[in-house]
Motif scaffolding. Structure first.
Motif, mmCIF file in Angstrom:
data_model
loop_
_atom_site.group_PDB
_atom_site.id
_atom_site.type_symbol
_atom_site.label_atom_id
_atom_site.label_comp_id
_atom_site.label_asym_id
_atom_site.label_seq_id
_atom_site.Cartn_x
_atom_site.Cartn_y
_atom_site.Cartn_z
ATOM 1 N N GLY A 4 0.796 -1.216 0.000
ATOM 2 C CA GLY A 4 0.000 0.000 0.000
ATOM 3 C C GLY A 4 0.829 1.267 0.000
ATOM 4 O O GLY A 4 0.586 2.198 -0.784
ATOM 5 N N ALA A 5 1.845 1.350 0.863
ATOM 6 C CA ALA A 5 2.668 2.560 0.956
ATOM 7 C C ALA A 5 3.421 2.811 -0.345
ATOM 8 O O ALA A 5 3.523 3.950 -0.814
ATOM 9 N N GLN A 6 3.944 1.732 -0.937
ATOM 10 C CA GLN A 6 4.694 1.891 -2.193
ATOM 11 C C GLN A 6 3.789 2.364 -3.329
ATOM 12 O O GLN A 6 4.169 3.218 -4.144
ATOM 13 N N LEU A 7 2.570 1.806 -3.384
ATOM 14 C CA LEU A 7 1.643 2.208 -4.442
ATOM 15 C C LEU A 7 1.179 3.657 -4.259
ATOM 16 O O LEU A 7 1.050 4.404 -5.240
ATOM 17 N N ALA A 8 0.937 4.070 -3.012
ATOM 18 C CA ALA A 8 0.562 5.459 -2.757
ATOM 19 C C ALA A 8 1.689 6.400 -3.160
ATOM 20 O O ALA A 8 1.463 7.463 -3.759
ATOM 21 N N ALA A 9 2.926 6.004 -2.837
ATOM 22 C CA ALA A 9 4.087 6.819 -3.213
ATOM 23 C C ALA A 9 4.195 6.950 -4.723
ATOM 24 O O ALA A 9 4.418 8.046 -5.269
ATOM 25 N N ALA A 10 4.020 5.817 -5.438
ATOM 26 C CA ALA A 10 4.122 5.849 -6.897
ATOM 27 C C ALA A 10 3.026 6.710 -7.506
ATOM 28 O O ALA A 10 3.258 7.460 -8.470
ATOM 29 N N ALA A 11 1.810 6.626 -6.948
ATOM 30 C CA ALA A 11 0.701 7.422 -7.475
ATOM 31 C C ALA A 11 0.971 8.916 -7.311
ATOM 32 O O ALA A 11 0.695 9.712 -8.220
ATOM 33 N N CYS A 12 1.519 9.310 -6.165
ATOM 34 C CA CYS A 12 1.809 10.735 -5.933
ATOM 35 C C CYS A 12 2.831 11.262 -6.930
ATOM 36 O O CYS A 12 2.669 12.351 -7.494
ATOM 37 N N VAL A 13 3.897 10.487 -7.155
ATOM 38 C CA VAL A 13 4.930 10.925 -8.106
ATOM 39 C C VAL A 13 4.365 10.957 -9.525
ATOM 40 O O VAL A 13 4.620 11.899 -10.296
ATOM 41 N N ALA A 14 3.576 9.938 -9.891
ATOM 42 C CA ALA A 14 3.008 9.889 -11.246
ATOM 43 C C ALA A 14 2.084 11.075 -11.508
ATOM 44 O O ALA A 14 2.132 11.688 -12.587
ATOM 45 N N LEU A 15 1.238 11.419 -10.525
ATOM 46 C CA LEU A 15 0.336 12.561 -10.704
ATOM 47 C C LEU A 15 1.107 13.867 -10.825
ATOM 48 O O LEU A 15 0.729 14.761 -11.602
ATOM 49 N N ALA A 16 2.198 14.005 -10.073
ATOM 50 C CA ALA A 16 3.020 15.214 -10.175
ATOM 51 C C ALA A 16 3.642 15.327 -11.563
ATOM 52 O O ALA A 16 3.692 16.417 -12.152
ATOM 53 N N LEU A 17 4.112 14.200 -12.108
ATOM 54 C CA LEU A 17 4.707 14.206 -13.453
ATOM 55 C C LEU A 17 3.655 14.554 -14.509
ATOM 56 O O LEU A 17 3.926 15.326 -15.437
ATOM 57 N N LEU A 18 2.458 13.978 -14.378
ATOM 58 C CA LEU A 18 1.387 14.294 -15.328
ATOM 59 C C LEU A 18 0.998 15.768 -15.250
ATOM 60 O O LEU A 18 0.727 16.408 -16.271
ATOM 61 N N GLY A 19 0.968 16.325 -14.025
ATOM 62 C CA GLY A 19 0.654 17.739 -13.868
ATOM 63 C C GLY A 19 1.677 18.636 -14.540
ATOM 64 O O GLY A 19 1.330 19.643 -15.169
ATOM 65 N N ARG A 20 2.948 18.253 -14.414
ATOM 66 C CA ARG A 20 4.018 19.051 -15.060
ATOM 67 C C ARG A 20 3.921 18.956 -16.580
ATOM 68 O O ARG A 20 4.136 19.950 -17.298
ATOM 69 N N LEU A 21 3.579 17.762 -17.082
ATOM 70 C CA LEU A 21 3.414 17.595 -18.527
ATOM 71 C C LEU A 21 2.260 18.438 -19.040
ATOM 72 O O LEU A 21 2.350 19.080 -20.095
ATOM 73 N N SER A 22 1.159 18.466 -18.301
ATOM 74 C CA SER A 22 0.010 19.281 -18.695
ATOM 75 C C SER A 22 0.365 20.763 -18.679
ATOM 76 O O SER A 22 -0.032 21.520 -19.578
ATOM 77 N N ALA A 23 1.129 21.201 -17.666
ATOM 78 C CA ALA A 23 1.522 22.613 -17.576
ATOM 79 C C ALA A 23 2.381 23.039 -18.758
ATOM 80 O O ALA A 23 2.395 24.218 -19.135
ATOM 81 N N GLN A 24 3.095 22.099 -19.361
ATOM 82 C CA GLN A 24 3.945 22.410 -20.508
ATOM 83 C C GLN A 24 3.127 22.903 -21.687
ATOM 84 O O GLN A 24 3.632 23.652 -22.533
ATOM 85 N N LEU A 25 1.847 22.527 -21.740
ATOM 86 C CA LEU A 25 0.995 22.883 -22.877
ATOM 87 C C LEU A 25 0.200 24.171 -22.652
ATOM 88 O O LEU A 25 -0.529 24.605 -23.540
ATOM 89 N N ILE A 26 0.305 24.762 -21.468
ATOM 90 C CA ILE A 26 -0.436 25.997 -21.184
ATOM 91 C C ILE A 26 0.108 27.128 -22.060
ATOM 92 O O ILE A 26 1.321 27.290 -22.194
#
Length: 629
Positions: free
Chosen positions: A175-197
């Protein structure tokens, strides 16, 4: 080109990357916080952080940066390109989530709490940029829809983040590892989306940065206070966060102690509340007909109070539960539970109707050069009100009130606070009355709305057909209008009170009261000097036969000293309605003569330069053209 509706914005680059960037950020915030809350509440036993205090500590750490750094973030958002700032903030999020991942895997709770503070800082930096971005890229008729989409996205993200965080951290072993991976993945997706603003140039690139948060916070609050309508609307928004925070914070205990439901029942309450907020936010664009319609705010306030009060009585009507905690099936099987859920969903929907037009008004009315700092001041007030809501709720519990009684107290307090705000800012009540007149009494359509200027002084000249003409014209305008009105209408009980609140200017015939006549024109000229819209009915009285009467010379008297643009207006199909003076009778002499909901319209013509109007007859001819005479 403006999109057909708010959902079409998701297909446009000026909105879609921004929307997904803020959505992913809110989702990550809530997934991380809820996963941490579950971790320290159920999986770890920490003497220095008892489970009962875990949610309070995490909430306080997250909200504290809003109090400390909102003023600085507002300056940065005005000083620099908003796209560059959003990219920088999302890059910071990746670093914070990498630290948090290490904390989850190693179960370093102190480090995770530090990351909560840093994520609060991330949200503090993003907030002013987010709300200052919208009016820079959306037109006035898109602002309500855009804000509705953002509010809907935020509450859906809160809901999904809480659900995902709880499910992931609860998985055995990983559980802890999956929560950690989800947080990092969402941050990366957010940065990718910001690149298109798309680029968002700075509003005030020469602004010097004051790094002292105390003095800058005070300066931002004073800056916001410079426009009283904006400042008092910010207080109204902050009250909504106070109101909502009380309900959200009490859901777990309410579900367990009052409804005798398990954690799934608590989750259902959160789902209903979040869906209600989202639905109300999206509904704003449809109800407002794609303009900033603050007439919806009183509707929302009334609904918040009514459904909060009925929620109290719905709880009291619940039958005594069986022993133990109930699951979703047993809770839903009780018919009385559905009344409670309807109340909660309707309350949240009304909160969406209440908040979205207020946010849009603040964005539209704040000066572009310091809009982000005004929004930063709003964030400071929101944080203060949410902290106060926690303290006041705790005091009410210590005083012996149960949770349903707290909800009842919130409903009653909301009625008092809303009444106070609406009396301080009568524009809300006038727009409320205009909304009722244009949506509930008539089927009202406006043609040429774009000719009514959103900024600067102008005269609006219209034919005079009924007692509700001013309300209908006000419904079509993007901002308040100071109407010159016959002094006798101020003696009408309800309309007179409304027009006094709206600062209408009473005028008497010159032969009857020369001083009042001159005083009225002096006040109208002063309003134009202040950059306001002034409405005038050049006929001088309501028509008694349905035809356009000769125009008086008052409008030329104003234009000689203040040569501002004149917008000709024509009201259609009001003659013969209940509020007209058909057959020469007084107000409502033939009640419901043509029935409610008859179709009426307003046509606004292109503004005329003062130099083009040699006499009142030239203006009368233009209005006759708009009437199709």
């Amino acid at each position: 080109m403006e999109p057909a509706n708010q959902f079409a914005l998701l297909r446009q680059r000026r909105f879609a990357p921004f929307f997904w960037t803020q959505f992913l950020g809110a989702l990550n915030d809530n997934l991380f916080k809820f996963a941490l809350t579950v971790l320290v509440t159920y999986q770890l036993q920490l003497a220095w952080l008892p489970p009962a205090y875990a949610g309070l500590v995490i909430g306080a750490l997250f909200i504290s940066p809003f109090l400390l750094f909102s003023a600085t973030s507002g300056q940065l958002a005005d000083r620099f390109d908003k796209r560059a700032l959003m990219r920088a903030v999302k890059t910071l999020e990746i670093a914070i989530m990498a630290l948090a991942a290490w904390g989850f895997v190693g179960q370093h709770v102190a480090l995770l709490l530090g990351c909560v503070f840093l994520m609060g800082l991330h949200s503090t930096l993003f907030g002013p940029v987010k709300y200052a971005y919208l009016p820079q890229h959306l037109g006035e008729h898109e602002l309500t829809g855009g804000n509705g989409m953002v509010e809907m996205g935020t509450f859906v993200a809160i809901l999904l983040g809480n659900v995902a965080g709880g499910l992931l951290i609860a998985l055995p072993e990983s559980g802890a590892q999956l929560a950690a991976a989800a947080c990092v993945a969402l941050a990366l997706l957010g940065r990718l989306s910001a690149q298109l603003i798309p680029p968002s140039p700075a509003a005030d690139p020469g602004l010097p940065i004051n790094w002292n948060p105390v003095t800058e916070t005070w300066r931002n609050l004073r800056l916001a206070h410079g426009n009283l309508v904006v400042f008092r609307s910010m207080l109204g928004i902050s009250w909504m966060w106070f109101f909502g925070a009380v309900f959200l914070s009490q859901f777990p205990a309410f579900a367990k102690e009052v409804l005798h439901g398990d954690e799934h029942v608590a989750s259902l309450l959160l789902v209903v509340f979040s869906v209600g907020i989202g639905a109300g936010s999206l509904l704003c664009e449809r109800l407002s007909r794609r303009q900033v319609e603050i007439g919806l705010v009183p509707f929302g306030a009334i609904g918040m109070s009514l459904f909060a009060i009925d929620l109290y009585f719905a709880v009291r009507a619940l039958p005594a539960p069986a022993a133990g905690l109930q699951g979703l099936g047993a809770f839903a099987a009780r018919g009385a539970s559905w009344r409670l859920l309807i109340d909660l969903g309707a309350l949240a929907l009304c909160a969406g109707l209440y908040s979205v037009p207020m946010y849009a008004l603040v964005q539209m009315r704040a000066q572009p050069t310091h809009r982000a700092r005004v929004i930063a001041a709003n964030n400071i007030l929101n944080a203060l009100f949410m902290v106060a809501s926690s303290l006041i709720a705790a005091l009410m519990l210590r005083a012996g009130l149960d949770i349903p009684q707290i909800f009842l107290a919130m409903g009653l307090a909301n009625a008092l606070v809303a009444a106070y705000i609406f009396l301080l800012v009568p524009e809300y009540l006038l727009r409320f009355a205009s909304y009722i007149a244009s949506h509930c009494m008539y089927r009202f359509r406006v043609e040429g709305r774009e000719h009514i200027p959103a900024t600067g002084p102008a005269l609006l000249a219209c034919n005079h057909v009924s007692y509700v003409d001013a309300l209908l014209i006000a419904a079509a305008s993007p901002r308040p209008i100071r109407f010159l009105m016959d002094h006798r209408i101020f003696a009408t009980p309800l309309l007179g009170w409304l027009f006094r609140l709206a600062k209408a200017i009473p005028i008497a015939p010159q032969r009857e009261d020369p001083e009042a006549y001159e005083r009225a024109f002096a006040r109208a000229c002063q309003a134009l000097e202040d950059g306001e819209l002034v409405g005038i009915f050049p006929e001088g009285a309501i028509t008694r036969d349905g035809r356009l009467q000769p125009f008086k010379g008052g409008i030329m008297k104003i234009l000689r000293s203040h040569p501002v643009p004149v917008v000709p207006l024509a009201l259609h199909n009001l003659w013969g309605s209940s509020f007209s003076r058909i057959d020469g009778g007084p107000l409502m002499s033939r009640p419901l003569r043509r029935g409610l909901f008859n179709r009426v319209g307003l046509v606004a013509g292109a503004p005329l330069a003062a130099a083009m109007l040699a006499s009142p007859e030239h203006l009368r001819e233009r209005i006759e053209e708009l009437l199709g005479v």
